[in-house]
Design an enzyme around this catalytic site. Structure first.
Site, PDB file in Angstrom:
ATOM      1  N   SER A 126      -2.296   3.799 -18.935  1.00 11.51           N
ATOM      2  CA  SER A 126      -3.276   4.038 -17.593  1.00 11.51           C
ATOM      3  C   SER A 126      -3.463   2.627 -16.902  1.00 11.51           C
ATOM      4  CB  SER A 126      -4.770   4.360 -18.337  1.00 11.51           C
ATOM      5  OG  SER A 126      -5.490   3.679 -19.052  1.00 11.51           O
ATOM      6  N   THR A 156     -17.060  31.211  19.979  1.00 13.69           N
ATOM      7  CA  THR A 156     -16.931  31.928  18.823  1.00 13.69           C
ATOM      8  C   THR A 156     -15.589  32.488  18.878  1.00 13.69           C
ATOM      9  OG1 THR A 156     -17.776  34.126  19.726  1.00 13.69           O
ATOM     10  CG2 THR A 156     -19.533  32.526  18.794  1.00 13.69           C
ATOM     11  N   HIS A 157     -15.026  32.660  17.584  1.00  7.82           N
ATOM     12  CA  HIS A 157     -13.632  33.237  17.785  1.00  7.82           C
ATOM     13  C   HIS A 157     -12.549  32.502  18.590  1.00  7.82           C
ATOM     14  CE1 HIS A 157     -15.381  36.811  15.383  1.00  7.82           C
ATOM     15  NE2 HIS A 157     -16.323  36.693  16.547  1.00  7.82           N
ATOM     16  N   SER A 203       5.737   9.480  21.850  1.00  4.78           N
ATOM     17  CA  SER A 203       6.924  10.468  21.335  1.00  4.78           C
ATOM     18  C   SER A 203       8.103   9.504  21.366  1.00  4.78           C
ATOM     19  CB  SER A 203       7.020  11.617  22.162  1.00  4.78           C
ATOM     20  OG  SER A 203       8.429  12.034  21.645  1.00  4.78           O
ATOM     21  N   LYS A 251       4.278  11.582  26.347  1.00  2.00           N
ATOM     22  CA  LYS A 251       3.378  12.016  25.217  1.00  2.00           C
ATOM     23  C   LYS A 251       2.299  11.269  24.850  1.00  2.00           C
ATOM     24  CE  LYS A 251       3.560  15.570  23.315  1.00  2.00           C
ATOM     25  NZ  LYS A 251       4.474  15.813  22.017  1.00  2.00           N
ATOM     26  N   ASN A 279      -0.094  11.681  21.682  1.00  2.00           N
ATOM     27  CA  ASN A 279      -0.649  12.534  20.668  1.00  2.00           C
ATOM     28  C   ASN A 279      -1.607  12.010  19.897  1.00  2.00           C
ATOM     29  OD1 ASN A 279       1.903  13.981  21.263  1.00  2.00           O
ATOM     30  ND2 ASN A 279       3.011  12.523  19.950  1.00  2.00           N
ATOM     31  N   GLU A 286      -4.806  14.225  13.658  1.00  2.00           N
ATOM     32  CA  GLU A 286      -4.227  15.368  12.784  1.00  2.00           C
ATOM     33  C   GLU A 286      -3.768  14.966  11.486  1.00  2.00           C
ATOM     34  OE1 GLU A 286      -1.172  16.700  16.754  1.00  2.00           O
ATOM     35  OE2 GLU A 286      -0.499  15.347  15.228  1.00  2.00           O
ATOM     36  N   TYR A 296     -14.138  13.152 -26.838  1.00  2.00           N
ATOM     37  CA  TYR A 296     -13.025  12.379 -25.940  1.00  2.00           C
ATOM     38  C   TYR A 296     -11.711  13.128 -26.236  1.00  2.00           C
ATOM     39  CZ  TYR A 296     -10.115   9.255 -23.508  1.00  2.00           C
ATOM     40  OH  TYR A 296      -9.375   8.462 -22.600  1.00  2.00           O
ATOM     41  N   GLN A 322      -7.900  10.654 -19.387  1.00  2.00           N
ATOM     42  CA  GLN A 322      -7.293   9.568 -18.989  1.00  2.00           C
ATOM     43  C   GLN A 322      -6.911  10.032 -17.361  1.00  2.00           C
ATOM     44  OE1 GLN A 322      -4.412   6.952 -20.973  1.00  2.00           O
ATOM     45  NE2 GLN A 322      -2.975   7.579 -19.314  1.00  2.00           N
TER      46      GLN A 322
END
Length: 462
Positions: A22, A154-155, A276, A282, A284, A289, A316, A321
């Site tokens: 580990s 809404t929606h 881009s 562009k 972006n 995102e 345990y 781990q």
């Protein structure tokens, strides 16, 4: 040979050594491991379990090991399996037999649980601080644009006009709840398992209260089995991270939409945008995102730990781990996302004219026209139908409600009078929402004051 090699006649293979190690993950917890070992050594000396001179030597040696790690002069060896053995081997090499007495009355089971709880407490505090910084950025945008009107949705369809400040504050309250979840995760981690040993406690006269106080824990876990096998606190942390990332994903989805030519509500700073490789025009919203995308990995970290824990018998098991990597990743990912989101929000340019222009589209005054009739005695369901007819008329003519003549209104109901035009004014529509929590200027001002009060209290609690 491994730490436990006395029971075995041959060593593990190179592959299983790597597979079972580990260290690549838990070496990040070196500071917590050393802090726990120093507290344990000091307690052993105080209780007379080991000589005070040995305890002092151990503490001094541990401090030197930490200095080497932080100076980048410590060579981690995968053969050490985990951070505990890396530190202990270096300690013994430094102070000799005294270092070999450190593990008296302790198991790696309560040791790793202690390290992980110390880590979780610290990361919760880091995340709470980053949460506060993002809320400050949102509050600042709300304060700087108190009169900007935008369409509420809404929606994802135009619904009613709202203040941009009101919209920003909605995210402030989401994040305030996230702060509470992180604080709860911190409280869950704030209990010491040290002294539980492997699972049953120990025959040595350990002072668990002393080590708990030394490490800043508020309490001792009362059951040794639970102490070494509990990972609820990591689930709490991972859940808090998942919910917070979900909220950030919602915010970033709106940033992505608002920065499009179709919405044109905001413009992101160049520092939080990319271009881009082929389209020179562009700009972006890549970082918004990315935050939206990183939500999936954080939720995955939570699910992975839930599945790991779902059928483990006490106490345990080696499965545990797998508890740290996901939690470390979730906390780091959320912290990065919070920092990035704060920068985006603080530096984005708001476009009031574009927001207002869109708020004039989509018959956003329709509910207020229905309320106008209801206040004059018409049942609201009937008023709803009347205004629906007016909207249909507008669609047929290709106009909006405020383009209709008084005669058009009166053709649907004689309750309409010349003052109907006041029900179609955007500023009046917004200002009329005076109920607590509403979007009216007065209500938003009260909400903003409360949000700043909660924010100040949370900042003071850090």
């Amino acid at each position: 040979m491994a730490l436990w090699s006395g029971r075995f006649t041959e060593n593990v293979s190179e592959f299983t050594q790597r597979f079972g190690a580990s260290l690549p993950v838990d070496k990040a917890l070196y500071a917590q491991d050393i802090a726990g070992s120093k507290a344990h050594a000091a307690m052993l000396g105080s209780a007379g379990v080991i000589a005070q001179a040995d305890a002092d030597a151990i503490v001094g040696g541990l401090e030197r090991v930490q200095e080497r790690i932080e100076a980048g002069k410590f060579a981690f060896d995968i053969n050490d399996e985990d951070i505990h053995m890396s530190v202990e081997r270096a300690l013994i090499a430094d102070v000799g037999d005294a270092g070999a007495r450190l593990h008296t009355g302790r198991s790696r089971n309560d040791q790793v649980a202690t390290d992980t709880r110390l880590f979780a407490k610290q990361r919760c505090e880091d995340l709470m601080a980053a949460n506060v910084a993002l809320r400050q950025a949102l509050v600042k945008q709300a304060e700087e644009h108190p009169d900007v009107i935008m369409p509420g949705y809404t929606h994802l369809q135009h619904a009613q006009p709202v203040l941009f400040a009101h919209h920003m504050l909605a995210y402030v309250w989401m994040l305030a709840r996230d702060f509470e979840r992180l604080a709860a995760a911190r409280r869950a981690a704030d209990a010491s398992p040290l002294g539980a040993a492997a699972l049953a406690g120990t025959t040595y006269p350990l002072d668990r209260q002393m080590t708990a106080a030394s490490l800043g824990f508020s309490r001792v876990i009362p059951n040794s089995l639970d102490a070494v096998s509990d990972r609820d606190f990591l689930l709490d942390l991972s859940y808090a991270c998942s919910v917070s990332c979900m909220h950030l994903s919602r915010l970033c989805e709106e940033i992505v939409l608002w920065s499009t030519a179709e919405f044109d509500f905001i413009e992101l700073s160049d520092a939080f945008s990319t271009g881009s490789s082929i389209m020179p025009q562009k700009k972006n919203p890549d970082f918004a995102e990315l935050i939206r995308g990183k939500t999936g990995r954080v939720v995955g970290d939570l699910v992975a730990l839930l599945v790991t824990m779902k059928a483990l018998p006490l106490a345990y098991n080696k499965d545990l781990q797998e508890d740290k990597e996901g939690a470390i990743d979730a906390a780091k990912t959320l912290e990065d996302c919070l920092v990035c989101a704060a920068g985006m929000i603080e530096t984005m340019a708001v476009k009031p004219e574009s927001m207002r222009a869109q708020a004039k589209k989509g018959y956003l005054a329709a509910t207020d026209v229905a309320d106008y009739l209801a206040k004059k005695g018409m049942p609201f369901r009937r008023a709803h139908e009347v205004v629906g007819h007016l909207v249909l008329l507008c669609e047929q003519r290709g106009c909006d409600l405020d383009d209709l003549a008084l005669a058009d209104f009166q053709a649907e109901s004689d309750l309409f009078e010349a003052d109907i035009t006041s029900a179609l004014d955007l500023d009046a529509i917004v200002a009329a929402r005076t109920t607590e929590g509403g979007t009216g200027h007065a209500a938003v001002a009260e909400q903003l004051a409360l949000a700043k009060q909660v924010l100040a209290a949370d900042e003071a609690a850090l």
